[in-house]
Motif scaffolding. Structure first.
Motif, PDB file in Angstrom:
ATOM      1  N   LEU A  63     -12.993   0.538   2.433  1.00 29.24           N
ATOM      2  CA  LEU A  63     -12.268   1.373   1.475  1.00 29.24           C
ATOM      3  C   LEU A  63     -12.272   0.609   0.154  1.00 29.24           C
ATOM      4  CD1 LEU A  63     -10.604   3.909   0.878  1.00 29.24           C
ATOM      5  CD2 LEU A  63      -8.572   2.617   1.595  1.00 29.24           C
ATOM      6  N   PHE A  69      -6.774   3.956   4.578  1.00 23.98           N
ATOM      7  CA  PHE A  69      -6.487   2.535   4.793  1.00 23.98           C
ATOM      8  C   PHE A  69      -6.519   2.218   6.287  1.00 23.98           C
ATOM      9  CE2 PHE A  69      -5.032   2.570   0.446  1.00 23.98           C
ATOM     10  CZ  PHE A  69      -5.193   1.265   0.021  1.00 23.98           C
ATOM     11  N   ALA A  74     -10.115   2.008   7.694  1.00 24.40           N
ATOM     12  CA  ALA A  74     -11.005   1.005   7.119  1.00 24.40           C
ATOM     13  C   ALA A  74     -10.962  -0.306   7.898  1.00 24.40           C
ATOM     14  CB  ALA A  74     -10.629   0.753   5.662  1.00 24.40           C
ATOM     15  N   VAL A 109     -10.998  -3.719   2.954  1.00 21.66           N
ATOM     16  CA  VAL A 109     -10.560  -3.038   1.737  1.00 21.66           C
ATOM     17  C   VAL A 109     -10.896  -3.907   0.530  1.00 21.66           C
ATOM     18  CG1 VAL A 109      -8.580  -2.043   0.505  1.00 21.66           C
ATOM     19  CG2 VAL A 109      -8.654  -1.956   3.011  1.00 21.66           C
ATOM     20  N   LEU A 162      -2.372  -3.103   5.791  1.00 24.53           N
ATOM     21  CA  LEU A 162      -3.580  -3.933   5.735  1.00 24.53           C
ATOM     22  C   LEU A 162      -3.750  -4.805   6.975  1.00 24.53           C
ATOM     23  CD1 LEU A 162      -3.443  -4.974   1.975  1.00 24.53           C
ATOM     24  CD2 LEU A 162      -4.820  -3.176   3.033  1.00 24.53           C
ATOM     25  N   LYS A 181      -7.201  -6.221   8.704  1.00 27.75           N
ATOM     26  CA  LYS A 181      -8.250  -5.954   7.728  1.00 27.75           C
ATOM     27  C   LYS A 181      -8.594  -7.197   6.916  1.00 27.75           C
ATOM     28  CE  LYS A 181      -6.807  -1.259   7.698  1.00 27.75           C
ATOM     29  NZ  LYS A 181      -7.261  -1.111   9.050  1.00 27.75           N
ATOM     30  N   VAL A 223      -9.611  -8.258   3.164  1.00 29.90           N
ATOM     31  CA  VAL A 223      -9.355  -7.672   1.850  1.00 29.90           C
ATOM     32  C   VAL A 223      -9.986  -8.551   0.771  1.00 29.90           C
ATOM     33  CG1 VAL A 223      -7.580  -6.914   0.224  1.00 29.90           C
ATOM     34  CG2 VAL A 223      -7.178  -6.684   2.675  1.00 29.90           C
TER      35      VAL A 223
END
Length: 184
Positions: A5, A65, A68, A71, A98, A101, A103
């Motif tokens: 994302l 979100f 994903a 991100v 999040l 994930k 990031v």
């Protein structure tokens, strides 16, 4: 591969932040990732400013979100902090949106004086939202991003090399996570 994302927190449709992200989206797609762009400015202002997490557009963004694997968060820097538009969305997402994930934070601004905004303003929020791995991000001075009349983006050579390096590190982190999950 992984789903990425790519979130632009810029309020401007012609921002260098958004254009840099879309330029990097192509690089990530070429590396085999499925990239979903999200321009926060396209979400309804009444939902963002009215702090309405139940609004269908905000719920749709929250689902993006959730789906994903990684991100990319891009933001212009204003007054040594990330954009209020990005903050409005992040405030409406679930507390641990999040979690699980990787990031990659990226920021743009008019002066290198704002370089610490990535680490001191944005990174703590991303960590508090549960990101498993916040990669070292990058700050890009606006004048290092050029857009020709046709919309093509050119990034100054030294800057492009560094932005590609952090983007490739993000891609590698996603690939490692994907292989680990597949093996489990």
């Amino acid at each position: 591969m992984s789903t990425v994302l790519s979130v632009s927190g810029s309020p401007s449709a012609t921002s260098r932040t958004g254009r840099l992200l879309r330029h990097l989206d192509v690089r990530l797609a070429e590396q085999g990732h499925r990239v979903i762009p999200l321009d926060v400015r396209a979400l309804p202002a009444e939902a963002l400013l009215g702090a309405d997490p139940g609004h269908p557009a905000i719920q749709g963004a929250a689902r993006l979100f959730e789906q994903a694997d990684g991100v990319v968060i891009g933001t212009p820097v204003y007054k040594a902090a990330y954009s209020g538009l990005l903050k409005s969305l992040m405030d409406l997402l679930p507390q641990y949106a999040l979690a699980g994930k990787a990031v990659l934070p990226l920021a743009t601004g008019g002066s290198p004086a704002h370089v610490l905004a990535v680490d001191y303003a944005l990174r703590p929020v991303l960590t508090a939202m549960g990101a498993d791995h916040v990669l070292p991000g990058w700050f890009v001075v606006d004048k290092h991003i050029a857009v020709d009349p046709g919309g093509a983006v050119t990034v100054q050579e030294d800057t492009a090399r560094e932005v590609h390096r952090v983007t490739d590190a993000f891609s590698a982190a996603l690939a490692t996570r994907h292989h680990a999950l597949a093996a489990a």
